[in-house]
Design an enzyme around this catalytic site. Structure first.
Site, PDB file in Angstrom:
ATOM      1  N   GLU A 172      48.345  39.355  35.236  1.00 37.38           N
ATOM      2  CA  GLU A 172      48.017  40.058  36.471  1.00 37.38           C
ATOM      3  C   GLU A 172      48.172  39.108  37.646  1.00 37.38           C
ATOM      4  O   GLU A 172      47.597  38.025  37.671  1.00 37.38           O
ATOM      5  CB  GLU A 172      46.608  40.650  36.420  1.00 37.38           C
ATOM      6  N   ASP A 412      39.673  43.744  24.966  1.00 33.91           N
ATOM      7  CA  ASP A 412      39.893  42.863  26.118  1.00 33.91           C
ATOM      8  C   ASP A 412      40.152  41.423  25.673  1.00 33.91           C
ATOM      9  O   ASP A 412      39.844  41.036  24.550  1.00 33.91           O
ATOM     10  CB  ASP A 412      38.649  42.915  27.004  1.00 33.91           C
ATOM     11  N   GLU A 461      46.150  47.284  30.638  1.00 34.68           N
ATOM     12  CA  GLU A 461      45.941  46.617  31.925  1.00 34.68           C
ATOM     13  C   GLU A 461      47.262  45.950  32.312  1.00 34.68           C
ATOM     14  O   GLU A 461      48.209  46.636  32.641  1.00 34.68           O
ATOM     15  CB  GLU A 461      44.784  45.630  31.860  1.00 34.68           C
ATOM     16  N   GLU A 467      39.483  45.384  39.944  1.00 29.06           N
ATOM     17  CA  GLU A 467      38.438  44.430  39.562  1.00 29.06           C
ATOM     18  C   GLU A 467      38.531  43.140  40.363  1.00 29.06           C
ATOM     19  O   GLU A 467      37.520  42.470  40.625  1.00 29.06           O
ATOM     20  CB  GLU A 467      38.522  44.113  38.066  1.00 29.06           C
TER      21      GLU A 467
END
Length: 660
Positions: A172, A412, A461, A467
């Protein structure tokens, strides 16, 4: 599934020094030229214009062979396929899969396959070898004819010590836009990436059908070339990282993949657009993925999720102490039930910390009681699980929690895409499907079509989601929001987690962990429920905040998460985007804006004849100063189906359209 397949007969070809072969897209605009002989190479062209210049591809094996050096053709097969793919959990119910294909069978028990679609070209290697072998490395190069600018999401390490250090990352980051030759050669970028070309064209690079093989990164700063880079296979892995929930690679093998004989390798995709909106409505990853391995998917129920972690369990106006406890989660369940929200998630904290053991539940939580309470209220429970805790006894975990009545898991902190981790995704998907469990892969690499192969995998994700607004002070999330529909979303659905009720202008935004806010307007957040593809869509804010915003909450809870049809209406990468999606008799239209105030005209001609009305949420007159300012109204869609809208800086627009 309706399909037509036309295969030309195999034709023998002598092993000349160099030969050239061509495959064209069905509409004739795109073509790939493949060169064999001393080195296997390809070119990508559109209407004769070179988009990717001659580029070498090969696989180096542990046997000493290099597949592609040389490339001596034994036979070729040409074919054309047109079929309709049923897509039960996707942005459209059916996908038109139409391509021309060239397969070159090469000396050495391997072949290379090129497929040409109207929207791009893809290639893959395949082997028919009987004995096991290792792939030491793969050569995947993309030579561009000019020093055009590229959109790349670097691995988030500003001064990496080595490539190996970068193979451990969360996938990310926002985008760096720079000329190809100016990219940082020390840094890896994860996929998808895109390169601008002359005349407003883009070439986006990603991959599909990534099974039993590491994911591909690209590395630039080598003139006008991007080079594929792959993580070596792990040798020794230890528990560590965040709360001992991650697998930390201590040593690596001298190869990137171990292979047990005959196999197909992943597709390397080059999506081509002449208008930016074509990238925002591209199906290549879904088309190139392996078909579903789940016979009955009727139990897979996409939907909305009330989420606890982003809002820091920060509810108020109640007579109990909010936190990770049964009283708080019953409150979330009551909220979800009252607003027809399908799921509540228990994020990190319900299992004992530092144990990586999902069977050790904290005393403040009675899981069975919450599952039963949710069942009475028509709400199902999804559990967060760290990678190590989920993987340490995958079968036992899935069986136990399925029998309890849990709907699925948000898994996760994988944070790798080497061969071992990619295999985990497939094993987890298959085991979860066996026990009728949904999976949302967080801390994940970008989707590569696993959601078609295992439709119970409903989200990923691999995105710089909301977030990050809990702690980042310098990120331009609004510009990112109008970039990812063309780039990250090309790969598949995104666990972005929108829905903030605290909204901030560019000057007013600040990072606050316990009471986070979004950048941009309230309507920017609302429109994201249309713009962003996400079959499992979270409501990130606190139930208390939603209950104070009745109109917005009713809107969010009513927006579907899978669709009958989708079309991108207009947009420019990094500037703005408008998308229309159909569900039954309703069309939902969303527009997102960057920080420049903008007027747009939306062409709603797809509605056809008739009179239509629209429920509209638009930026308020003062949304440039108070980002939460919005206006809801019911309007008549103009008879000419040309709807003019205005968006504030960081703004958005939402419309639900129906026939009167």
């Amino acid at each position: 599934m309706a399909a037509s397949l036309l295969l030309a007969g195999a034709t023998a070809a002598p092993a000349l020094a160099q030969q050239a072969y061509t495959v064209q897209s069905p509409d004739g605009h795109l073509s790939a030229r493949i060169f064999t002989g001393p080195q296997l190479r390809y070119q990508l062209l559109r209407d004769g214009e070179t988009l990717i210049d001659t580029s070498a591809i090969s696989l180096q094996l542990s046997t000493g062979e290099i597949l592609g050096k040389p490339a001596l053709v034994r036979s070729q097969h040409k074919g054309s396929v047109q079929q309709i793919i049923s897509a039960p959990v996707y942005k459209r119910k059916t996908v038109n899969d139409h391509y021309n294909e060239l397969t070159l069978a090469l000396k050495g028990d391997y072949s290379v396959v090129f497929r040409a679609y109207n929207e791009g070209v893809a290639y893959r290697f395949a082997t028919s070898k009987k004995a096991a072998f290792d792939v030491v490395n793969e050569e995947a190069t993309f030579n561009f004819p000019a020093n055009d600018s590229a959109w790349v999401p670097y691995v988030r390490q500003d001064n990496p010590a080595s490539f190996d250090a970068q193979f451990y990352n969360s996938f990310e980051n926002t985008y760096t836009v720079a000329p190809l030759a100016s990219l940082d050669s020390r840094r890896l970028a994860f996929l998808p990436v895109a390169v601008n070309a002359a005349g407003g064209k883009h070439i986006a690079i990603t991959e599909a059908d990534l099974e039993n093989y590491p994911g591909m990164y690209v590395n630039g700063g080598h003139g006008q070339t991007l080079k594929g880079v792959f993580a070596p296979a792990p040798k020794d892995i230890e528990a560590g990282g965040h709360n001992m929930l991650q697998g930390v690679v201590k040593t690596r093998q001298p190869y990137i993949a171990h292979c047990e004989g005959a196999r197909n390798f992943p597709w390397r995709i080059m999506a081509v657009s002449t208008q930016d909106t074509q990238l925002a409505d591209n199906d290549l990853v879904y088309k190139l993925a392996s078909p579903s391995r789940v016979a009955d998917v009727s139990w897979v129920k996409p939907g909305k999720v009330a989420w606890d972690w982003w809002n820091d369990w920060n509810i108020y106006g109640v007579d109990f102490k909010a936190g990770i406890n049964n009283d708080t989660y019953k409150y979330y369940i009551d909220f979800a039930s009252a607003h027809h929200i399908d799921y509540v998630i228990l994020d990190e904290g319900w299992a004992v910390n530092l144990k990586a053991d999902l069977f050790q539940v904290i005393p403040e939580i009675d899981l069975q009681q919450l599952v039963d309470y949710g069942k009475q209220k028509g709400v199902r429970i999804i559990l967060w699980a760290g990678y190590n805790a989920f993987n340490r006894d995958l079968e036992k975990v899935c069986r136990h929690f399925s029998e309890m009545g849990v709907a699925g898991f948000k898994v996760d902190f994988m944070d790798r895409d080497d061969q071992a981790m990619v295999n985990f995704y497939y094993q987890a998907a298959a085991t979860a499907a066996k026990y009728r469990l949904l999976l949302d892969f967080h801390g994940a690499y970008k989707p590569t079509g696993l959601q078609r192969t295992y439709p119970n995998v409903v989200n990923f994700e691999g995105v710089h989601g909301l977030e990050n607004m809990k702690w980042e002070t310098n990120s331009d999330q609004v510009t990112y929001d109008v970039s990812i529909p063309y780039l990250r979303m090309l790969a598949g659905p995104m666990d972005y987690t929108q829905g903030a009720m605290r909204n901030a202008t560019r000057g007013n935004y600040r990072a606050v962990n316990a009471e986070p806010m979004s950048q941009g307007t309230r309507c920017h957040q609302l429109a994201e429920y249309v713009i962003f593809e996400s079959p499992l869509e979270m409501l990130c804010d606190a139930p208390t905040n939603y209950m104070a915003e009745k109109e917005c909450t009713e809107l969010i809870s009513a927006v579907p998460t899978v669709w009958d049809n989708t079309m991108a209406l207009n947009g420019e990468m990094g500037q703005y985007i408008s998308i229309a999606r159909q569900s039954g008799n309703y069309w939902y239209v969303g527009s997102l804006n960057n920080w420049t105030a903008r007027n747009l005209t939306l062409d709603l001609g797809f509605l056809g004849n008739g009179h239509y009305k629209a429920e509209v949420f638009k930026d308020g007159a003062n949304a440039d100063r108070a980002a939460k300012d919005y206006k809801r109204e019911i309007i008549d869609v103009p008879a000419n189906k040309q709807l003019t809208i205005s968006m504030a800086p960081g703004g958005g627009y939402f419309a639900r359209i129906y026939a009167e």
